[in-house]
Design an enzyme around this catalytic site. Structure first.
Site, PDB file in Angstrom:
ATOM      1  N   TYR A 140       0.896  -1.170   0.000  1.00 53.64           N
ATOM      2  CA  TYR A 140       0.000   0.000   0.000  1.00 53.64           C
ATOM      3  C   TYR A 140       0.920   1.202   0.000  1.00 53.64           C
ATOM      4  CZ  TYR A 140      -4.295   2.233   2.061  1.00 53.64           C
ATOM      5  OH  TYR A 140      -5.433   2.964   2.350  1.00 53.64           O
ATOM      6  N   HIS A 145      -2.276   7.346  -2.873  1.00 54.27           N
ATOM      7  CA  HIS A 145      -3.377   6.385  -2.907  1.00 54.27           C
ATOM      8  C   HIS A 145      -3.967   6.200  -1.509  1.00 54.27           C
ATOM      9  CE1 HIS A 145      -5.737   2.782  -3.706  1.00 54.27           C
ATOM     10  NE2 HIS A 145      -5.034   2.105  -2.809  1.00 54.27           N
ATOM     11  N   ARG A 154     -12.770   6.517   5.097  1.00 51.77           N
ATOM     12  CA  ARG A 154     -12.739   7.065   6.461  1.00 51.77           C
ATOM     13  C   ARG A 154     -12.512   8.568   6.369  1.00 51.77           C
ATOM     14  NH1 ARG A 154      -9.385   2.997   6.044  1.00 51.77           N
ATOM     15  NH2 ARG A 154      -7.702   4.478   5.693  1.00 51.77           N
ATOM     16  N   ASP A 244      -4.730  -5.195 -10.014  1.00 50.22           N
ATOM     17  CA  ASP A 244      -5.355  -5.823  -8.849  1.00 50.22           C
ATOM     18  C   ASP A 244      -6.824  -5.375  -8.787  1.00 50.22           C
ATOM     19  OD1 ASP A 244      -5.107  -7.514  -6.593  1.00 50.22           O
ATOM     20  OD2 ASP A 244      -5.091  -5.754  -5.278  1.00 50.22           O
ATOM     21  N   GLN A 251     -15.791  -4.191  -0.928  1.00 54.77           N
ATOM     22  CA  GLN A 251     -14.687  -3.809  -0.054  1.00 54.77           C
ATOM     23  C   GLN A 251     -15.163  -2.948   1.111  1.00 54.77           C
ATOM     24  OE1 GLN A 251     -11.507  -1.935  -2.241  1.00 54.77           O
ATOM     25  NE2 GLN A 251     -10.236  -1.590  -0.442  1.00 54.77           N
ATOM     26  N   TYR A 255     -14.394  -4.949   4.704  1.00 58.27           N
ATOM     27  CA  TYR A 255     -12.953  -4.861   4.986  1.00 58.27           C
ATOM     28  C   TYR A 255     -12.591  -4.666   6.455  1.00 58.27           C
ATOM     29  CZ  TYR A 255     -12.189   0.119   5.834  1.00 58.27           C
ATOM     30  OH  TYR A 255     -12.158   1.368   6.389  1.00 58.27           O
ATOM     31  N   LYS A 264     -11.232  -8.464  -3.627  1.00 62.78           N
ATOM     32  CA  LYS A 264      -9.980  -8.509  -4.377  1.00 62.78           C
ATOM     33  C   LYS A 264      -9.666  -9.881  -4.947  1.00 62.78           C
ATOM     34  CE  LYS A 264      -8.184  -4.459  -2.831  1.00 62.78           C
ATOM     35  NZ  LYS A 264      -7.467  -3.451  -3.637  1.00 62.78           N
ATOM     36  N   SER A 268      -6.657 -11.191 -10.213  1.00 64.66           N
ATOM     37  CA  SER A 268      -5.614 -10.176 -10.363  1.00 64.66           C
ATOM     38  C   SER A 268      -4.828 -10.592 -11.596  1.00 64.66           C
ATOM     39  CB  SER A 268      -4.687 -10.118  -9.147  1.00 64.66           C
ATOM     40  OG  SER A 268      -5.422  -9.903  -7.965  1.00 64.66           O
ATOM     41  N   THR A 370      -1.697   0.316  -5.282  1.00 58.75           N
ATOM     42  CA  THR A 370      -2.037   1.263  -6.350  1.00 58.75           C
ATOM     43  C   THR A 370      -1.078   2.441  -6.321  1.00 58.75           C
ATOM     44  OG1 THR A 370      -4.320   0.628  -6.023  1.00 58.75           O
ATOM     45  CG2 THR A 370      -3.924   2.603  -7.328  1.00 58.75           C
TER      46      THR A 370
END
Lengths: 437, 437
Positions: A140, A145, A154, A244, A251, A255, A264, A268, A370
């Site tokens: 990540y 991103h 959030r 991906d 999600q 998640y 996900k 991929s 990403t």
């Protein structure tokens, strides 16, 4: 220090004429690896190296007996149906084969006539995943991103307090990894609309791509023994492009607290070619962090990582809709970014992943996450580009997109290009969203 | 409907006398599978079936030529070094081999003398993982665990709104899975004390076990094609016991927003024996949910799942400290629970995992998640038992534990026992925490 050698010389030309064209991804300075066979045949897959619009068939090359010593041993392994054994042999071995191939493919090489018998046109080839991927870990690593997506999931708390300390990653699914060209149906699952009281079973309405760099592990480590950051790059075989795919509506609902799962793991998709870290040496960049940000803990820090930890690798995502195909118009680019925007380097990812003794195996795959950049147009996912689906993208042909529609083909490309250096590229990963089953 | 057959008859006795003892895990009603070889040899691992204190060496049995038809084909696959090909053959094939073995091992069987030549004492054996585990998925299926752990990590919000709708799961690490007896060093990594401003690199001080059921996938599904809940059990080969070691201090700092990573992937340890779902048929339970709870969406619901979705499988965790070993005292039990406390069934996990088209492969592993029960003493992890480390457990020998110390061996057992039925069990998974490297 990452050193250049004769294989990087920008003046090298190949007797394969198409490798000398200025726009090619596969100049003689590149020499990426894949597993391939002739399209539509039952031939065994075997290792191949791209040169211009051709592939050097490594199994055919092996039968010539041309290479011996370390290059010969390397060739024996690289000619197998998957590259795992070759990857596990380590960087001196990878380097020996690269040097031998570079010399054989140069203008004036005495081996030209023998190598010519080993060429297969890329237009006639089909590909498998180049390695058996035991584990797939997705990082990540773009802070842009993380901020973009965090602000959607959030709004009060987009960037979590650990982000600038921990190279955040999680385990992905290896069974549903596939190679460019593998299409897949739109996934169904449990979705709860933000204003609904209860979830429903439905096809995803917010299907998205993620533009990532894939990182293949070469030599693995023993369980219990961490790879230090100074040795980390010795364990990295090379890079590819990775899409991906993500179902954003699934999600958002699933998640917490254990991370993305069904959003996900339906698919991929990977580019067939792996560009080696050795080939990328001329395009390494320094890695810095704003002074006001936390600086990395010692196990994530080294001089070499600061000086040469990054990659100037351009990344682009394009869409080709059904309408474009019907009208014969070209795919349009909807995102252009660079691996150099990464907040964490590949070496930091490897050091972090193993600091607790976790073992990586040859052929394991890390995703960068990403790879969005700071500016508009540099987003690596539609959810970022459309601000959570609120600002559709105009495709310029009368079509708009918030998320992907059935029939949309997503194409991702990656390449290195700088003045005075020979361009090298990864080719592309392409895959089409099919209607739900 | 899950049916009983002659292999379940509680009156069956074996000519292997130790299989008829009342306390054995490995009665003739059980017949679990493992991959084994003679300890300390270079022999190839091969499939074996436990009977009393012996193992039927399936490679040796194969050479007798005793089985033909479907049982013979099954034996050919089950005799290999890993059980994946056997698992992929499906439940009729598993069942044919089970029936043949049950008949051969019964008192009075005409094949006794031939089978006797195929026995290896368990005391002389060592084990490998019974399958190549392509992907490992960990669920979170005990609501008691989810509430206990949620109240520690998120006191204001212990049970998230999705919990009662979604069988929450996430991908784990397959490379660091190992079989009972594989010890591992205490993991190091990034830890931030709750009252500290910044994290440090350190060895975990809050190392914990997780008592889980491991679920082996048998026949896989094609990518894109969901397994419906009615077919889900056809894809489940059997169960084992799984210790999903966890570093709680790393977990607290790293797990948001993408889930646990280094806190878990340094090691997970599995019992060598897989107890087949067919063997477990007499111990199936109905699955209900409190009326006031959300009822499952259609894709997670079926009559059979409600009637027979559960397993009455007892689960126990014990600790043996260095002091106990030095003093020759027995390990002490610190948790006794049951798979029947699961809020979600195995069939629901399989249906959910594939609803989006994710493909499962033969040999893939699902973890149930820590299988805590509702009461004190039924916790499947120390963090729950000690209320986040605040209430140490008294081991009764002058020692206390909040989390695991170096030299602690954790032993987990699972078994089925009901009046009027023959006990069957899984054996155990045992592994010791070594000092950090």
């Amino acid at each position: 220090m990452i050193m250049l050698n004769e294989t990087h010389d920008p003046s090298l030309q190949s007797w394969v004429a198409s490798a000398n064209e200025s726009g090619t991804d596969f100049s003689i300075q590149n020499l990426p690896f894949a597993a391939f066979r002739r399209q539509g045949t039952d031939e065994a897959f075997r290792g191949g190296v791209a040169i211009g619009d051709q592939i050097v068939d490594l199994a055919a090359l092996q039968t010539t007996g041309l290479y011996d010593g370390l290059a010969g041993k390397a060739l024996d392994a690289a000619a197998e149906s998957r590259l795992n054994r070759f990857m596990d042999m380590g960087k001196e071995t990878w380097s020996a084969l690269r040097l031998a191939l570079s010399r054989s493919l140069r203008e004036g090489a005495s081996e030209q006539s023998q190598l010519e018998t080993c060429l297969v046109a890329q237009a006639d080839a089909e590909y498998a995943l180049p390695a058996q991927i035991g584990d797939y870990t997705d990082f990540y690593a773009s802070i842009h991103h993380a901020r973009n997506i965090g602000s959607l999931f959030r709004p009060d708390n987009p960037l979590l307090p650990n982000y600038q300390w921990v190279p955040i990653g999680y385990h992905g699914r290896s069974s549903s990894l596939d190679v460019s060209g593998a299409d897949f149906p739109r996934p169904c699952g449990q979705i709860k609309a933000p204003d609904a009281d209860i979830p429903v079973y439905a096809a995803s309405k917010r299907l998205d791509y993620e533009l990532e760099v894939g990182i293949y592990i070469g030599k693995g480590n023993k369980q219990g023994q961490a790879i230090t950051i100074d040795k980390a790059e010795d364990h990295v075989f090379g890079l590819c492009v990775l899409n991906d795919w993500s179902a954003r509506d699934m999600q958002a609902w699933e998640y917490q607290p254990l991370g993305p799962f069904l959003a996900k793991n339906f698919a991929s998709t990977l580019s067939p070619w792996i560009i080696t870290t050795e080939a990328l040496a001329p395009f390494r960049t320094n890695w810095t962090r704003p002074e006001e940000d936390p600086q990395p803990l010692d196990y994530l820090d080294s001089d070499q990582n600061r000086q040469q930890g990054g990659f100037d690798l351009k990344l682009e995502v394009l869409i080709e809709t059904k309408k474009m195909r019907n009208e014969g118009t070209a795919p349009i680019s909807i995102g252009l970014t660079n691996f150099d925007y990464s907040y964490w380097t590949v070496a930091q990812m490897v050091a972090h992943h193993t600091v607790n003794g976790c073992n990586l195996r040859a052929g394991d795959l890390l995703g960068s996450g990403t790879m969005s950049g700071p500016d508009t147009g540099q987003e690596g996912a539609l959810i970022e580009r459309t601000r959570g689906g609120k600002e559709p993208v105009d495709l310029g042909n009368g079509e708009m997109r918030t998320f992907l529609e059935d029939g949309d083909k997503v194409i991702m490309r990656a390449w290195c290009e700088q003045d005075g250096k020979r361009r090298i590229g990864l080719g592309s990963v392409e895959s089409t969203v099919l209607p739900k089953l």
